[in-house]
Each structure stands twice: as C-alpha cells, then as structure tokens.
Design an enzyme around this catalytic site. Structure first.
Site, PDB file in Angstrom:
ATOM      1  N   ASN A   9       0.876  -1.180   0.000  1.00  0.00           N
ATOM      2  CA  ASN A   9       0.000   0.000   0.000  1.00  0.00           C
ATOM      3  C   ASN A   9       0.908   1.224   0.000  1.00  0.00           C
ATOM      4  O   ASN A   9       1.511   1.552   1.020  1.00  0.00           O
ATOM      5  CB  ASN A   9      -0.890  -0.051   1.254  1.00  0.00           C
ATOM      6  CG  ASN A   9      -1.687   1.230   1.459  1.00  0.00           C
ATOM      7  OD1 ASN A   9      -1.740   2.094   0.581  1.00  0.00           O
ATOM      8  ND2 ASN A   9      -2.301   1.356   2.625  1.00  0.00           N
ATOM      9  N   LYS A  11       0.161   4.282  -0.282  1.00  0.00           N
ATOM     10  CA  LYS A  11      -0.473   5.475   0.312  1.00  0.00           C
ATOM     11  C   LYS A  11      -0.269   6.693  -0.598  1.00  0.00           C
ATOM     12  O   LYS A  11      -0.233   6.541  -1.817  1.00  0.00           O
ATOM     13  CB  LYS A  11       0.050   5.691   1.734  1.00  0.00           C
ATOM     14  CG  LYS A  11      -0.116   4.427   2.583  1.00  0.00           C
ATOM     15  CD  LYS A  11       0.051   4.630   4.046  1.00  0.00           C
ATOM     16  CE  LYS A  11      -0.178   3.287   4.742  1.00  0.00           C
ATOM     17  NZ  LYS A  11      -0.122   3.382   6.183  1.00  0.00           N
ATOM     18  N   HIS A  95      -9.619   1.101   4.769  1.00  0.00           N
ATOM     19  CA  HIS A  95      -8.354   1.278   5.493  1.00  0.00           C
ATOM     20  C   HIS A  95      -8.589   2.209   6.684  1.00  0.00           C
ATOM     21  O   HIS A  95      -9.382   3.145   6.592  1.00  0.00           O
ATOM     22  CB  HIS A  95      -7.288   1.852   4.555  1.00  0.00           C
ATOM     23  CG  HIS A  95      -5.924   1.832   5.158  1.00  0.00           C
ATOM     24  ND1 HIS A  95      -5.516   2.771   6.065  1.00  0.00           N
ATOM     25  CD2 HIS A  95      -4.897   0.958   5.018  1.00  0.00           C
ATOM     26  CE1 HIS A  95      -4.284   2.469   6.452  1.00  0.00           C
ATOM     27  NE2 HIS A  95      -3.886   1.382   5.830  1.00  0.00           N
ATOM     28  N   GLU A  97      -6.970   4.579   7.776  1.00  0.00           N
ATOM     29  CA  GLU A  97      -6.756   6.002   7.475  1.00  0.00           C
ATOM     30  C   GLU A  97      -7.969   6.596   6.768  1.00  0.00           C
ATOM     31  O   GLU A  97      -8.279   7.781   6.928  1.00  0.00           O
ATOM     32  CB  GLU A  97      -5.469   6.170   6.641  1.00  0.00           C
ATOM     33  CG  GLU A  97      -4.236   5.951   7.522  1.00  0.00           C
ATOM     34  CD  GLU A  97      -3.013   5.433   6.795  1.00  0.00           C
ATOM     35  OE1 GLU A  97      -2.953   5.496   5.559  1.00  0.00           O
ATOM     36  OE2 GLU A  97      -2.098   4.947   7.490  1.00  0.00           O
ATOM     37  N   GLU A 167      -5.614  -5.176  10.574  1.00  0.00           N
ATOM     38  CA  GLU A 167      -4.630  -4.127  10.792  1.00  0.00           C
ATOM     39  C   GLU A 167      -4.931  -3.399  12.098  1.00  0.00           C
ATOM     40  O   GLU A 167      -5.748  -2.468  12.107  1.00  0.00           O
ATOM     41  CB  GLU A 167      -4.677  -3.120   9.637  1.00  0.00           C
ATOM     42  CG  GLU A 167      -4.331  -3.704   8.299  1.00  0.00           C
ATOM     43  CD  GLU A 167      -3.703  -2.662   7.388  1.00  0.00           C
ATOM     44  OE1 GLU A 167      -2.578  -2.885   6.944  1.00  0.00           O
ATOM     45  OE2 GLU A 167      -4.321  -1.607   7.168  1.00  0.00           O
ATOM     46  N   GLY A 173       2.169   2.170  10.909  1.00  0.00           N
ATOM     47  CA  GLY A 173       3.110   3.289  10.791  1.00  0.00           C
ATOM     48  C   GLY A 173       3.779   3.661  12.103  1.00  0.00           C
ATOM     49  O   GLY A 173       4.402   4.715  12.213  1.00  0.00           O
ATOM     50  N   SER A 213       3.202  -2.201  10.422  1.00  0.00           N
ATOM     51  CA  SER A 213       4.659  -2.239  10.636  1.00  0.00           C
ATOM     52  C   SER A 213       5.287  -3.581  10.262  1.00  0.00           C
ATOM     53  O   SER A 213       6.165  -4.074  10.965  1.00  0.00           O
ATOM     54  CB  SER A 213       5.012  -1.852  12.080  1.00  0.00           C
ATOM     55  OG  SER A 213       4.565  -0.528  12.338  1.00  0.00           O
TER      56      SER A 213
HETATM   57  P1  PGA Z   1       2.624   0.254   7.775  1.00  0.00           P
HETATM   58  O1  PGA Z   1       1.174   0.461   7.122  1.00  0.00           O
HETATM   59  O2  PGA Z   1       3.184  -1.012   7.188  1.00  0.00           O
HETATM   60  O3  PGA Z   1       3.388   1.476   7.363  1.00  0.00           O
HETATM   61  O4  PGA Z   1       2.437   0.154   9.243  1.00  0.00           O
HETATM   62  C1  PGA Z   1       0.309  -0.623   6.929  1.00  0.00           C
HETATM   63  C2  PGA Z   1      -0.959  -0.134   6.285  1.00  0.00           C
HETATM   64  O5  PGA Z   1      -1.360   1.006   6.535  1.00  0.00           O
HETATM   65  O6  PGA Z   1      -1.600  -0.860   5.504  1.00  0.00           O
END
Ligand code: PGA
Length: 261
Positions: A9, A11, A95, A97, A167, A173, A213
């Site tokens: 992803n 982003k 997601h 976010e 997740e 993140g 992460s």
């Molecule tokens: P990350 O993000 O690997 O940077 O923690 C995962 C995601 O948002 O799908």
C-alpha cells in the site's frame, strides 16, 4: 499453507516517474520468486503507468479506495468501472486512514465492497481495533462489528473474492508490530467468524493478511502462524529493497530463491 499474498500500500507517495523507478527495481528483485502473489497499490495518478510497467510480470495492480457508484456527479471520486478500465484487479477498502481521516463508516465500506465485487474486483477489507479499544479489552468486539457490518449481505460465493486484512490501528506506521501470538489470536478469531458465516470449506480458503509495521525482519515469524496468509505492507513497501526482502522472507526457507538475504 496457502501461497502467500503480499500487498504493498503505497499510500499518498510517489509521483509517476518515482513509481516507475520503484516498480522497475521491484520487478528485477522478485522475478525469480514464483511462489508468492504480489500486488502493488499506488496512488490513482500512477495506476495507468504502472499497469503498463507490470504487463508481462506476475505483479498485480490494486487501488487504495474507490466510490461505490459506476459513474455520476461525484467530484473527485473514482469508480470501480474506472479501476477495471485502468487494469486493477484489487482494491483496498476501509483502510483505517480512510475511516479516521475521511470518516468512512462500515455501512459505506459495505456499499463499496458490493460494488467492487459487482465489477469483479477483489476487495481487500481492512479491519482492526485502536489502542484505546485494545486496552479496554474490546478488540474482538470491534473486529466482529466491522466484519459483520462491512461484509453484510455477501454470499458465500462473493466472500471467496474478498481478502481480509487485520490491521490493528496502533501498529500502523508506528513501528510497533502486533506479536505473532496476538496476530494469530485475532486471525483465528476472524477465521472462526468466516467459517460460521460461510461454512468451513469456504472460510478456510479466504485469505487473511496482517498489516501494521510489517518489515523484512518480522514477516517470517508472522507467516509462521497458521492463519496468517500474507501481509498488507505500508511504509516498507515503498522502499524497493525492503519490499523485495519481505516478499522473499514471506516464503518458507526451501522456496526462497533470492541469494541476497
Ligand atoms: P505500515 O502500514 O506497514 O506502514 O504500518 C500498513 C498499512 O497502513 O496498511
């Protein structure tokens, strides 16, 4: 063990030239790896260029979101038809976010999921609890609610075209990964929900990815758990070397072809 599925992803990162540069390095790095399914989800603006760049490779294309209508007066939105048109096979939906910054609800995510399936896109549904919810011991309740509501009215045939990504929001993140034990605990719970709703044989076939992460040095341990079928990778997917290493390390030792370890 299923064939691992690793989804990147990207982003809101990468201009078109940057995206092409990244995919070219990834292509070169993974071309010998046959036993893993790989999907990249760049921003909308890079989809067309990447669709071209991954032609004749086994990498597949996904989007990070979409609207649920086919077309209409929805300024700024992208439809499932448009994603198919540009060569997407996958779309990430719900997601955290999107839930947090764009106020997406389970009801909206359910509409998007139905639309994705109608257009033969594989919907990657993201679910997961916040730190506050985990500390209040509500993680399982929250995940069940997201599962029930986002997948409402899906048939057994349709659920086979859904990928679930667990997740935990507190791991996204933050550099703080859920332990393999915490991950397996939630994945086996999600598996149970799938089996109850759609029957064991279908439930067992649905992919459950872990996200939050994921890094080259923790993927193998996570993949070692029976209900972890792959990963949704954010930050580490936009650095070619770390993404290549994640794909490599996701495989059992005997299937790893890359000498660079
Ligand atoms: P990350 O993000 O690997 O940077 O923690 C995962 C995601 O948002 O799908």
């Amino acid at each position: 063990m299923k064939r691992p599925l690793i989804v990147g992803n990207w982003k809101m990162f990468k201009t078109i030239p940057e995206a092409i540069n990244l995919i070219n390095i990834i292509k070169a790095g993974i071309h010998k790896i046959a036993d893993c399914d790989i999907v990249v989800c760049p921003p909308f603006t890079a989809l067309a260029a990447l669709s071209e760049a991954i032609r004749d490779t086994k990498i597949e294309l996904g989007a990070q979101d979409m609207h649920f209508e086919t077309e209409g007066a929805f300024t700024g939105a992208i439809s499932p038809l448009m994603l198919k048109d540009v060569g997407c096979r996958y779309v990430i939906l719900g997601h955290s976010e999107r839930r947090q910054h764009f106020k997406e609800t389970d009801e909206l995510i359910n509409k998007k999921m139905m639309a994705a399936l109608k257009y033969n896109l594989v919907g990657i549904l993201c679910i997961g609890e916040t730190l506050e919810e985990r500390e209040a011991r509500r993680a399982f309740e929250v995940v069940k609610q997201q599962f029930d509501q986002s997948l409402k009215n899906l048939s057994a045939e349709e659920i086979e075209r859904v990928v679930i990504a667990y997740e935990p929001v507190w791991a996204i993140g933050t550099g703080r990964t859920a332990t393999p034990e915490q991950t397996e605990q939630m994945h086996s719970y999600i598996r149970r929900l799938l089996n109850e709703h759609y029957g064991d044989s279908i439930g067992e076939r649905v992919y459950i990815l872990y996200g939050g992460s994921v890094k080259p040095d923790n993927i193998a341990q996570l993949m070692g758990k029976p209900n972890v079928d792959g990963a949704l990778v954010g930050g580490a997917s936009i650095k070619a070397e770390s993404f290549i290493q994640i794909v490599t390390n996701a495989l059992p030792q005997e299937l790893q072809d890359s000498p660079k370890r």
